[in-house]
Scaffold this motif. Structure first.
Motif, PDB file in Angstrom:
ATOM      1  N   ILE A 122     -10.536 111.044  26.561  1.00 41.18           N
ATOM      2  CA  ILE A 122     -11.712 111.139  25.691  1.00 41.18           C
ATOM      3  C   ILE A 122     -11.486 112.290  24.722  1.00 41.18           C
ATOM      4  O   ILE A 122     -11.259 113.427  25.147  1.00 41.18           O
ATOM      5  CB  ILE A 122     -13.002 111.374  26.500  1.00 41.18           C
ATOM      6  N   GLU A 123     -11.509 111.982  23.436  1.00 40.99           N
ATOM      7  CA  GLU A 123     -11.281 112.979  22.391  1.00 40.99           C
ATOM      8  C   GLU A 123     -10.002 113.769  22.650  1.00 40.99           C
ATOM      9  O   GLU A 123      -9.947 114.992  22.459  1.00 40.99           O
ATOM     10  CB  GLU A 123     -12.477 113.923  22.264  1.00 40.99           C
ATOM     11  N   ASN A 129     -11.488 108.768  35.810  1.00 38.54           N
ATOM     12  CA  ASN A 129     -12.720 107.991  35.797  1.00 38.54           C
ATOM     13  C   ASN A 129     -13.094 107.557  37.212  1.00 38.54           C
ATOM     14  O   ASN A 129     -12.247 107.045  37.957  1.00 38.54           O
ATOM     15  CB  ASN A 129     -12.564 106.769  34.896  1.00 38.54           C
ATOM     16  N   SER A 171     -16.658 110.428  33.942  1.00 42.98           N
ATOM     17  CA  SER A 171     -15.362 110.842  33.412  1.00 42.98           C
ATOM     18  C   SER A 171     -15.220 112.344  33.639  1.00 42.98           C
ATOM     19  O   SER A 171     -16.049 113.124  33.168  1.00 42.98           O
ATOM     20  CB  SER A 171     -15.251 110.513  31.925  1.00 42.98           C
ATOM     21  N   GLN A 181     -18.492 112.920  30.625  1.00 39.40           N
ATOM     22  CA  GLN A 181     -19.238 111.743  30.208  1.00 39.40           C
ATOM     23  C   GLN A 181     -19.809 111.046  31.441  1.00 39.40           C
ATOM     24  O   GLN A 181     -19.156 110.976  32.491  1.00 39.40           O
ATOM     25  CB  GLN A 181     -18.355 110.762  29.432  1.00 39.40           C
ATOM     26  N   SER A 211     -22.950 111.565  21.606  1.00 45.02           N
ATOM     27  CA  SER A 211     -21.675 112.098  21.123  1.00 45.02           C
ATOM     28  C   SER A 211     -21.679 113.617  21.040  1.00 45.02           C
ATOM     29  O   SER A 211     -20.666 114.267  21.335  1.00 45.02           O
ATOM     30  CB  SER A 211     -21.345 111.492  19.752  1.00 45.02           C
ATOM     31  N   GLN A 214     -21.403 114.962  24.607  1.00 44.69           N
ATOM     32  CA  GLN A 214     -20.041 114.723  25.095  1.00 44.69           C
ATOM     33  C   GLN A 214     -19.075 115.735  24.507  1.00 44.69           C
ATOM     34  O   GLN A 214     -18.234 116.301  25.224  1.00 44.69           O
ATOM     35  CB  GLN A 214     -19.598 113.305  24.728  1.00 44.69           C
TER      36      GLN A 214
END
Length: 278
Positions: A122-123, A129, A171, A181, A211, A214
């Motif tokens: 993520i990013e 997960n 996450s 997340q 967003s 997160q």
């Protein structure tokens, strides 16, 4: 009156987690204030539900400690109920592994398995997960109302039970254990049984972190991850390298000051007693 189910209702879930007393070097008390609101209403009419959840956890394992016992408050004008917490809730342990962890559900007030399902990103940040699936469970008490209130024909009494189920996908940045997340499918409904085909929805919502939240979670996780790496990997490695260089330097300096070199040898020449340097 007759129950009415509204569809496509805009819902926002707000959560604020703070550190409270008692807290120390080994354990920290965390308090989570959660409020679920309807964005199409204002004031108290907008509140779907709210709670304050409090537990004291071990700073390393993130598992609740035995004392003090945690609490959950769901009614504003009533004191919090004492609730023993078990399992993870606000973060995963440092050095999270690819395995199953117990994860606490504040509605059922018990822990259920959160299973590792896959690695991800993520990013640009590597994550593990996990998924927790809680099949519908009966909660609360049975409710008996005239059939017409349930949207059925007639006025004969009909008894319904209340059920709750949820699926969570979490996450986690594995080095820090930070949750960056969360996606949930939260459901409550009335039915005669958990598997009944005919149900009456109480709430069916699937929120996840927006967003901005997160991104903020990722920034914190990366900061803590890097601090841990410096403390456990980079720092000791650099310290070890510097120590080795200092050791080698010390050995060299010690060798350089003690090895043989050009010297003046004084001997007695003959019987005259004259000293001659060679």
């Amino acid at each position: 009156g007759k129950l009415v189910v509204d569809s496509n209702v805009p819902i926002t879930v707000q959560q604020r987690v703070t550190a409270e007393d008692p807290s120390g070097s080994d354990a920290v008390t965390l308090q989570s204030a959660v409020q679920m609101v309807r964005d199409d209403r204002v004031g108290s009419a907008a509140i779907v539900n709210a709670s304050i959840d409090r537990s004291t956890v071990d700073r390393i394992s993130a598992i609740p400690v035995e004392e003090p016992i945690g609490s959950i408050q769901t009614v504003m004008d009533k004191p919090a109920e004492v609730v023993a917490h078990e399992g993870l809730q606000f973060k995963f342990p440092f050095d999270t592994q690819k395995r199953t962890y117990p994860y606490f559900d504040s509605t059922l007030r018990d822990s259920y398995d959160a299973n590792f399902i896959a690695e991800g990103e993520i990013e640009g940040v590597d994550v593990y997960n996990f998924r927790q699936e809680i099949a519908p469970v009966e909660i609360g008490t049975e409710i008996t109302l005239p059939a017409s209130n349930w949207g059925k024909p007639g006025t004969s009494p009909v008894t319904m039970k209340r059920f709750y189920g949820i699926t969570r996908e979490l996450s986690v940045e594995p080095i820090s254990g930070a949750i960056i997340q969360v996606q949930q499918h939260y459901r409550q409904y009335f039915a005669t049984s958990a598997s009944a085909a005919e149900t009456i929805t109480i709430i069916d919502v699937a929120p996840k972190l927006d967003s901005q939240t997160q991104h903020e979670q990722i920034e914190r996780a990366v900061m803590y991850r890097d601090q841990i790496r410096w403390g456990t990997d980079y720092g000791p490695a650099i310290g070890g390298s510097v120590g080795l260089l200092l050791l080698l330097g010390g050995i060299y300096l010690g060798w350089a000051t003690t090895r043989p070199g050009p010297q003046s040898l004084i001997v007695q020449n003959g019987k005259s007693g004259d000293l001659v340097a060679r």
